[in-house]
Write an enzyme that holds these catalytic residues in place. Sequence first.
Site, PDB file in Angstrom:
ATOM      1  N   TYR A  99       0.827  -1.199   0.000  1.00 25.08           N
ATOM      2  CA  TYR A  99       0.000   0.000   0.000  1.00 25.08           C
ATOM      3  C   TYR A  99       0.866   1.255   0.000  1.00 25.08           C
ATOM      4  O   TYR A  99       1.416   1.637   1.032  1.00 25.08           O
ATOM      5  CB  TYR A  99      -0.899   0.010   1.253  1.00 25.08           C
ATOM      6  N   LYS A 134      -1.332  -8.291  -2.329  1.00 24.72           N
ATOM      7  CA  LYS A 134      -2.707  -7.782  -2.234  1.00 24.72           C
ATOM      8  C   LYS A 134      -2.600  -6.285  -2.431  1.00 24.72           C
ATOM      9  O   LYS A 134      -1.870  -5.598  -1.704  1.00 24.72           O
ATOM     10  CB  LYS A 134      -3.239  -8.113  -0.836  1.00 24.72           C
TER      11      LYS A 134
END
Lengths: 249, 249, 249, 249, 249
Positions: free
Chosen positions: A143, A174
């Site tokens: 992220y 992810k």
Amino acid sequence: MVSLNKITKKGKAMYLAYDQGLEHGPIEFNDKNVDPKYIIEIAKKGKYSGVIFQKGVAEKYNAEIKKSKVPLIIKLNGKTSLYKGEPMSEQLCTVKEAIKLGAKAVGYTIYLGSQHEWKMMGEFENILREAHEKNIPVILWAYPRGRSIEGKSEIELMNYSARTALEIGADMVKLHFKGELKDLKWAVKSAGKTKLVVAGGAKTNEEEFLSQIKEIMSSGAIGIAIGRNIWQHEKPLEISKKVREIVFR
Amino acid sequence: MVSLNKITKKGKAMYLAYDQGLEHGPIEFNDKNVDPKYIIEIAKKGKYSGVIFQKGVAEKYNAEIKKSKVPLIIKLNGKTSLYKGEPMSEQLCTVKEAIKLGAKAVGYTIYLGSQHEWKMMGEFENILREAHEKNIPVILWAYPRGRSIEGKSEIELMNYSARTALEIGADMVKLHFKGELKDLKWAVKSAGKTKLVVAGGAKTNEEEFLSQIKEIMSSGAIGIAIGRNIWQHEKPLEISKKVREIVFR
Amino acid sequence: MVSLNKITKKGKAMYLAYDQGLEHGPIEFNDKNVDPKYIIEIAKKGKYSGVIFQKGVAEKYNAEIKKSKVPLIIKLNGKTSLYKGEPMSEQLCTVKEAIKLGAKAVGYTIYLGSQHEWKMMGEFENILREAHEKNIPVILWAYPRGRSIEGKSEIELMNYSARTALEIGADMVKLHFKGELKDLKWAVKSAGKTKLVVAGGAKTNEEEFLSQIKEIMSSGAIGIAIGRNIWQHEKPLEISKKVREIVFR
Amino acid sequence: MVSLNKITKKGKAMYLAYDQGLEHGPIEFNDKNVDPKYIIEIAKKGKYSGVIFQKGVAEKYNAEIKKSKVPLIIKLNGKTSLYKGEPMSEQLCTVKEAIKLGAKAVGYTIYLGSQHEWKMMGEFENILREAHEKNIPVILWAYPRGRSIEGKSEIELMNYSARTALEIGADMVKLHFKGELKDLKWAVKSAGKTKLVVAGGAKTNEEEFLSQIKEIMSSGAIGIAIGRNIWQHEKPLEISKKVREIVFR
Amino acid sequence: MVSLNKITKKGKAMYLAYDQGLEHGPIEFNDKNVDPKYIIEIAKKGKYSGVIFQKGVAEKYNAEIKKSKVPLIIKLNGKTSLYKGEPMSEQLCTVKEAIKLGAKAVGYTIYLGSQHEWKMMGEFENILREAHEKNIPVILWAYPRGRSIEGKSEIELMNYSARTALEIGADMVKLHFKGELKDLKWAVKSAGKTKLVVAGGAKTNEEEFLSQIKEIMSSGAIGIAIGRNIWQHEKPLEISKKVREIVFR
């Protein structure tokens, strides 16, 4: 290479994420979904390839998780959303503890671009080392975050996230899907042998949600990790079924 | 003294660098060279003295690397280019892991002049100690960087980089060539018994590129570590051959 | 108490310092003195009580050093001069490594008054502990530096440096001589049983240089640690002889 | 509970402090008292319950200290007064080393209210743990310091210091007496079973000095730790005798 | 799951907190309650389910505590209130020490939202690991604090605190009650299987105090941790009795 068999079916994956209690607070919850047992139930009946918990939930609800037989994925680091400065997410559970709690995989967030990126990178590697020795796959929550990324292209950040996962050795990444199908395809390519799953987000319109999953599954990504669009849904099993039919088609 | 035999031929070296995926993101790549297998192929057919990967790539593509028989050099630290402050590149792979993955040498970047210089210096020394015990050579990426070096002479910084490598015990130093031939000769002298290889850079005009390599090889430097000028090239094997003929002349 | 016998003659000392390559860069060097072998030659023929190197030089030129029989002193920490903020010099060589390389003493810099003073103080003590267990003397480079010392009396800083060395347990202190003979005498007193050697500096006029050494040797200091005034000199052996006659008179 | 017998007589204590060389520099000294042997002599003839040194002095003058039979108290941390920012005092001697040097007690400073308070608190606890295992008492120098305490009531700070010592487990607390007798009595109460000694300060008028000691001894404090008022005194043994008669009355 | 039996009666709990000496200073105390023995007496006669001390008090008054048979809860970290910046509370006692001192549970504060949140999170987890191995319950003091939380809803912060405790694995959470009964009920739900006790605060009007405890006990919280409203009370046993009758009704 570490096998992903325990957290995939026919190479595809559909994870139920439930670490929002720590990352966002119980503001995301209602009377039903505030209870981890409700989530375990959905994960089981919805036939998810894995359910994602922080250590605390995994420990306190371990009997329920084990009974459900849903593969457990423990998120090894975390933080509250309260602090406003450069994000740092500290390890809260060791690989050894995760295994003891029955985890089939572990996850770790790196806030790429944060002033503390290097600390998370270093901690990630120690986790990776230990996990791979024990044959446990490691999923990177990649992220980009912090002051430095302001104004950067979100598509480039997505691709950079995917590539970073490969370079630093994650078994799965992810990330948030930004841009169009072609951009996600490029992210999949950038990730090479590292498998890519798309992270969900705030609850959205169902039609749009399902259509996006179709797009994701056509990109080469192996699946999704979703939370609020499922357990904030009035009929979580129905929507899970629809998702499942797309993912494992 | 640690032998460089496994990563040199007749005392010369030509390395194919491919850690840009982490350092710059996949923005440097196209559909072909985004794939580490493409790079391994070039390294093999181009008869490189070594190919430089981050741990993640070295692990996921280990079978391909081993099959190619190209000496593997693992870059032990790294960072994304996202963070805008004083640079810090953390160790992401241990010497032990590198050896297990088949590495014949390891690399480490120190951003000289960064506020975090001392952390990287200290980490470098721990790596050096362990590597030398295992007879593995250590290559220093000596890159002046950060607010403090603004306005400094690039030639002096190059020379300082070369000398630092000797003083702190690197077996080889990889640095950017600035200035004229006489300046690089001085850098080679400054590095003493530490061998010097010149780092490539963004893709340039082929003629200029080859002419610079000739200059480098006449300076006393033992070789080059190149990436984008090779794998962004339309005919990487042809250009590799031209480079090889200069380096190993 | 640890014996200084291996690095003194009749209680006096004359060290040849050559860590400027790391601390200042090769800007201090010319074609001759850039080569550590040239320095080892001077140290040997000039009959120095010790030659001071960083680990890298001590390792790569170990055969030459051993052959010369000049006592080796390894400087255990160091940094480049590039970073402009509060100075921090990190340990780059362990006591164990130094001993393995043949060191008869080790040195360590503390930048007194730096924001990082405490880190260096703590690291120094760990070194002292290990060195004293192995009977190796420790020389403190006591250098006040950083924003906090601006405007302070240089004489007081010299004295404070001398005293700090005694208080924290150094066997010898190397410092810059500021003020007059009486001030240096006071520094010697302040250092108590910790021996004091005066650090050289930039190359100066020969007459002045020798006259200052006479003054130093009359103060109670046991000697000097000089570098640039020797190896930047056109006739290093001649000037070494003159110095030697003063120091060991 | 760790016994204070070796550093008290009939439950009272009178310590000669001599760590000013590190904390303030030799600016506090003259030709006589710059020499630790002079201090050891005073401590012995003045019948002090302990003499307080940094490790360096304790090690280099160990023979003299042992011969004097004055109980040795080693101050385990310290710093120069040069740095102007938030104070941090690092551990410079381990409990093990202190015991080896013959220490009967150890001391440690915490700058309460400093930005680094937590580091010193944590280091203090590790020391306490090890010391108590070896049956060595630990004296806390409890000194509020740093930007945060500006404008605070000195009396409250004294009381807070006393209480902190009890809460974190010190066997004795050394602090500065501020306010009136009733305030010191309250500090003594706040310290509970942790014994309180009052720290001296800059040299003052003798009459005032002795009168203050009388006040201190009537407060419940078990004694004093004094330095400059003794060894800067022209007749240190005379003044020591006067103090002794008050403390051990 | 770790049993709470030793620090609860019929699943309810009433703790006497006395760590204010470190957290606020002795400004909270009077001549009676400054003495830990007074508190131990109240805890015993008031039939508290536990008494909360810092290590120092637990060690120095260990005989009294053991004799009282009140279950001992050691608060493992702490700090003074002097420092004005982002709060950090360091570990001052190990789980092992706590057990040795007879603790039946341990406590730890995390200042949620502080710049140092991640350090406390990490330290908490190490404590949790060790405590659970030894079957000792861990109570989280979950206190949002620092610049980042300014202007945030206190009710949301309470709920976030409760949930964080569950997510990171605390066995019990101690937090401040903000808002109305329904809000506390939601916090209890958010904490899931982690038990919730409400922290007291500054001394208030008795009637209000008791009425609030009734409200708390009707919320699903298992009890309270109170201090100043008890030991600053003129008749601590009387008020303890009133509280007890509510809590264990």
